[in-house]
Design a protein around this motif. Structure first.
Motif, PDB file in Angstrom:
ATOM      1  N   VAL A 188       1.437   3.165  -3.426  1.00  0.00           N
ATOM      2  CA  VAL A 188       0.613   3.890  -3.847  1.00  0.00           C
ATOM      3  C   VAL A 188       0.791   5.270  -3.317  1.00  0.00           C
ATOM      4  CG1 VAL A 188      -1.734   4.392  -4.379  1.00  0.00           C
ATOM      5  CG2 VAL A 188      -1.229   2.119  -3.959  1.00  0.00           C
ATOM      6  N   VAL A 189       1.137   5.281  -2.118  1.00  0.00           N
ATOM      7  CA  VAL A 189       1.542   6.709  -1.495  1.00  0.00           C
ATOM      8  C   VAL A 189       2.561   7.402  -2.152  1.00  0.00           C
ATOM      9  CG1 VAL A 189       2.147   7.780   0.617  1.00  0.00           C
ATOM     10  CG2 VAL A 189       0.532   5.880   0.744  1.00  0.00           C
ATOM     11  N   GLY A 232       0.918  -1.206   0.209  1.00  0.00           N
ATOM     12  CA  GLY A 232       0.080  -0.252  -0.001  1.00  0.00           C
ATOM     13  C   GLY A 232       0.975   1.259   0.042  1.00  0.00           C
ATOM     14  N   LEU A 233       1.980   1.274   0.569  1.00  0.00           N
ATOM     15  CA  LEU A 233       2.995   2.417   0.584  1.00  0.00           C
ATOM     16  C   LEU A 233       3.397   2.805  -1.180  1.00  0.00           C
ATOM     17  CD1 LEU A 233       5.179   1.650   3.736  1.00  0.00           C
ATOM     18  CD2 LEU A 233       3.688   3.638   3.283  1.00  0.00           C
TER      19      LEU A 233
END
Lengths: 327, 201
Positions: A124-125, A121-122
């Motif tokens: 995407v950040v 998920g990081l």
């Protein structure tokens, strides 16, 4: 998990090995990708530097290392430099729970696939940060596309993996490999063909590869979220993109294709053969399919992949329940 | 084949194991390492929270929030619940932060927005009091019910967690699911706009 020198050294050694694997993978894949693109488009591809152009990728990476790091004006410098780092660092963790071979697991994590999904998920950040911080309209558009795409494609991907987890009853990647046999008909792909197909489509969407490479569509957005990055900043994005491709291939090999188990002789070579077969498949798809439109991309996901994956998950649960009642 | 590999691995690990034993004799226990990790995560959470509150830029504040979530995930890992830690990252960093970020990006992209101005003193004081309210509720509870010895947490298997959620705690679990479903349906209903009739070309 016990805290001991052995496990500590094991983790450090495996992180170093993962970095080596990432760099080697990027160099090799660039060569394979350019050669295959040439083959598909009936041109030679790189052939000048070294025998069959094999040293071309090495020369390119040398050039990238020596390039000036150019910072455009009026950027948020902290976020601008943070973005490539947040793209690169989580990838090191993502390889830890993957069983490359019977003895080649860096960390036998009980919730291995959750660790991978959580730290992925990081990524995407980092795309968002890069697009935002570079103070560029192409960048913001590319980042907005990257987010709506990865948020959308993450769901059918998790659903497809979840149906395999239902079969195995474990989130541990080592146990998932152990539950499969050596011969192809004992792999999860035969129990879960739909999940495999859904995963295969959504991994191309999740890694932003053509025909789903809308976040960096060069004909409309220059280079999307990494338009303003050059030199090492770009190199880190590039490395982490190829590392993410390799990671989803390894997860696919582990979940659906039996991991390190294969006919005749089990071992780490089977993991690598399977993962690279999927990588070559992704390259093949990239150079033979035209890019889809953005609304088409999201419609494929929300109107087809998501209902299909929910149906598949429901069917898996129902069949498992019926079987457990019978036996 | 496997026996050969195991002997080689054992041979490679033997000096490390010896070092480990000698170190574990000189060190009292692992609680110092846990304490150091706890202090580190405290610093991470505090730094993230301060960044989130004090920075004048919404995206930087967002990064502070992400740092706080990472630190809280570290706390969960120290409490030996990796499932909660990974879920924290998956939901709060991977979904909530990204969506808030997305909202910031889709709205006004201006360097001199509302968030650049400091709020008035009364607002700051009210916000501070509101922040203290949960502390006022939680602190007496913690002091009253604090365990007087340190317990080394035992990890729970995720399959046991799932079994508990679907057997003994099934009612709260389903109630939470219904609340989330209602919230989602409400969100869809709020943004639903009837398409204007298309005129034939």
């Amino acid at each position: 998990m016990d805290l001991s020198i052995v496990s500590f050294v094991q983790i450090i050694v495996s992180v170093l090995l993962v970095i080596a694997l990432m760099v080697a993978n990027a160099v090799v894949m660039v060569y394979i990708e350019r050669k295959m693109a040439g083959f598909i488009q009936r041109r030679p591809g790189p052939y000048e530097v070294g025998p069959y152009g094999t040293i071309q990728a090495v020369c390119d990476s040398m050039k990238l290392l020596a390039k000036q790091v150019f910072v455009p004006g009026n950027v948020d410098w902290l976020l601008y430099f943070l973005a490539p780092v947040t793209a690169f660092l989580p990838v090191l963790l993502l390889y830890l729970p993957i069983p490359f071979g019977p003895y080649l697991t860096a960390m036998n994590v009980d919730d291995g696939i959750l660790l991978i999904l959580a730290f992925a998920g990081l990524g995407v950040v980092s795309n968002l940060l890069a697009g935002w911080a570079s103070n560029n309209k192409y960048g913001v558009l590319g980042a907005a596309r990257a987010v709506s795409q990865s948020v959308a494609y993450e769901i059918p991907m998790i659903m497809a993996l979840l149906s395999v987890v239902f079969l195995t009853g474990s989130l541990n990647l080592t146990e998932i490999v152990d539950s499969q046999g050596s011969w192809p008909w004992q792999w999860n792909i035969f129990a879960q063909p739909f999940a495999f197909f859904i995963y295969l489509v959504s991994l191309i969407g999740e890694t932003n590869r053509a025909p789903f490479d809308l976040p960096e569509a060069e004909s409309e957005l220059t280079a999307g979220f990494h338009t303003e990055y050059s030199g090492m900043g770009f190199a880190l994005f590039f490395l982490s993109e190829y590392a993410n491709m390799l990671l989803v291939s390894f997860v696919c090999a582990t979940f659906f294709l039996g991991g390190w188990k294969g006919p005749f002789l089990d071992g780490f070579w089977w993991t690598f053969i399977k993962a690279y077969a999927i990588m070559v498949f992704m390259v093949w798809i990239r150079w033979t399919f035209p890019r889809v439109r953005f609304d088409q991309l999201l419609n494929i996901n929300w109107k087809w992949l998501l209902p299909l994956s929910i149906l598949n998950l429901w069917l898996t649960a129902a069949i498992l329940k019926i079987l457990s009642k019978i036996y | 084949m496997n026996q050969i590999i195991e002997t080689i691995l054992g041979f490679l690990k033997s000096p490390l194991n010896a070092l480990d034993e000698s170190l574990s004799q000189s060190l009292p226990d692992q609680s110092y390492a846990a304490l150091a990790a706890f202090a580190f995560y405290c610093l991470v959470v505090l730094a993230g929270g301060l960044t989130a509150v004090l920075s004048r830029n919404l995206v930087r504040a967002m990064m502070g929030l992400i740092l706080t979530f990472l630190g809280v995930a570290g706390f969960y890992l120290l409490l030996a619940c990796p499932f909660l830690a990974f879920m924290q990252l998956l939901i709060y960093v991977g979904a909530v932060c990204v969506l808030v970020f997305f909202a910031v990006m889709l709205t006004k992209n201006s360097a001199v927005g509302q968030e650049q101005n400091l709020p008035s003193l009364s607002h700051i004081i009210l916000g501070f009091l509101a922040g203290l309210a949960p502390l006022a509720i939680l602190t007496p509870m913690i002091i009253k019910h604090a365990p007087n010895y340190q317990i080394t947490p035992e990890p729970t298997k995720t399959s046991l967690l799932g079994r508990g959620l679907l057997s003994s705690d099934v009612v709260p679990f389903e109630l939470i699911s219904i609340i989330l479903l209602v919230a989602m349906a409400g969100a869809v209903f709020l943004v639903w706009r009837k398409k204007p009739d298309k005129k034939p070309n």
